[in-house]
Design an enzyme around this catalytic site. Structure first.
Site, PDB file in Angstrom:
ATOM      1  N   ARG A  48      46.560  41.969  39.984  1.00  0.00           N
ATOM      2  CA  ARG A  48      45.806  42.417  41.017  1.00  0.00           C
ATOM      3  C   ARG A  48      45.355  41.492  42.270  1.00  0.00           C
ATOM      4  O   ARG A  48      44.327  41.558  42.705  1.00  0.00           O
ATOM      5  CB  ARG A  48      44.399  42.962  40.268  1.00  0.00           C
ATOM      6  N   SER A  68      39.552  51.780  39.286  1.00  0.00           N
ATOM      7  CA  SER A  68      38.951  50.805  38.127  1.00  0.00           C
ATOM      8  C   SER A  68      37.979  49.993  39.127  1.00  0.00           C
ATOM      9  O   SER A  68      38.386  49.378  40.154  1.00  0.00           O
ATOM     10  CB  SER A  68      40.073  49.975  37.544  1.00  0.00           C
ATOM     11  N   GLU A  92      36.968  44.575  40.711  1.00  0.00           N
ATOM     12  CA  GLU A  92      38.252  45.031  41.420  1.00  0.00           C
ATOM     13  C   GLU A  92      38.436  45.531  42.577  1.00  0.00           C
ATOM     14  O   GLU A  92      39.155  45.396  43.482  1.00  0.00           O
ATOM     15  CB  GLU A  92      39.109  45.898  40.363  1.00  0.00           C
TER      16      GLU A  92
END
Length: 303
Positions: free
Chosen positions: A176, A226, A296
């Site tokens: 990520r 998310s 995130e």
């Protein structure tokens, strides 16, 4: 207060969309966000360069977004110029096993065109409602795959309008995140390597991913994907559920009953609601599981 007269000089040359006091709730998948002082969607790279040079002359900060699928924009909005890389930078071409895509190209479209070309490696993108630029910046991934794995090179533009190309060996992608996020540049396009494969096999994988997504994620309600990163070796959704936070709600924002790492907007939710719920969930998970969840989603604007 932003005013149209300030950007009249740019408006005479700019081919794309240009607006003042544009509500960012129109441009985020959470349907949340106050107004951007100025908002521009370039029609091409020349437009992007014009907007950047104009903002520099005006002394305005610049914020770049894609499809707004991984963003929480402040209720007080975003100061300066917001640049949306959309349709004007969305071209996708395929030559042999090499795919060239603009930063504004949608990930599902990239997945579909590579399917039609018989190129594997992009099946997991079919259900991710983001764009190429944002996916590269965050190294978007799902079902064990990530965008960075397929990159050959990335084309960027700095805030002075100069372009540069980074080859695969100059790039670093991790979970990520990517090295591109640390560089003061805007992603304008990239090339990827596909893996020759039968359309039937690619379609089977894609259909399986999409079915799993439909069964496990609240696709029918506004959300930003998310909310938290998965801790090493674990799942944020599992930890949130274990801490008793499933269905927890602040204002009009709720922890989804379908997937605990998704927060849904039940209608009229605010960024303040989201952040309050984030803090409650983080606190509960840390207390019950001893893990501090990290965001995130990206925060933009005046919080």
């Amino acid at each position: 207060m932003a005013g149209k007269d300030v950007y009249d000089g740019l408006n005479k040359l700019f081919k794309g969309q240009l607006k003042a006091a544009e509500p960012m709730s129109k441009h985020t998948s959470w349907r949340i966000g106050g107004a951007a002082d100025y908002f521009a969607e370039p029609a091409d790279r020349d437009d992007l360069r014009l907007a950047l040079l104009w903002a520099a002359r005006q002394g305005l900060p610049v914020t770049v977004i894609g499809n707004g699928t991984n963003l929480l924009v402040a209720d007080r909005g975003v100061r300066g110029l917001v640049l949306k890389l959309g349709a004007g930078l969305s071209a996708i071409t395929i030559e042999g096993a090499v795919i060239n895509a603009g930063a504004g190209a949608s990930l599902p479209r990239l997945a579909y065109l590579t399917l039609r070309a018989g190129l594997s490696g992009f099946e997991f993108l079919a259900g991710i409602p983001g764009s190429v630029g944002g996916a590269l910046l965050m190294n978007a991934g799902a079902n064990g795959g990530s965008v960075g794995e397929r990159v050959l090179q990335v084309t960027t533009m700095d805030y002075a309008g100069r372009t540069a190309i980074f080859e695969k060996n100059e790039l670093e992608f991790n979970y990520r995140k990517s090295c591109l996020a640390r560089r003061d540049v805007i992603i304008v396009g990239a090339s990827f390597a596909g893996l020759p494969c039968s359309e039937a096999e690619i379609k089977k994988k894609m259909d399986d991913y999409l079915e799993r997504r439909r069964n496990t994620q609240p696709l029918e309600q506004p959300n930003a994907g998310s909310v938290f990163k998965n801790p090493p070796g674990d799942s944020a959704g599992r930890l949130i559920e274990k801490a008793g936070c499933k269905n927890m709600r602040v204002g009009a924002i709720q922890v989804s009953p379908r997937h605990a790492n998704f927060f849904v907007n039940l209608g009229g939710g605010t960024a303040a609601d989201v952040l309050a719920l984030v803090r409650k969930v983080q606190g509960a998970v840390e207390k019950q599981c001893g893990v501090k969840l990290l965001l995130e989603v990206q925060l933009l604007g005046e919080f």
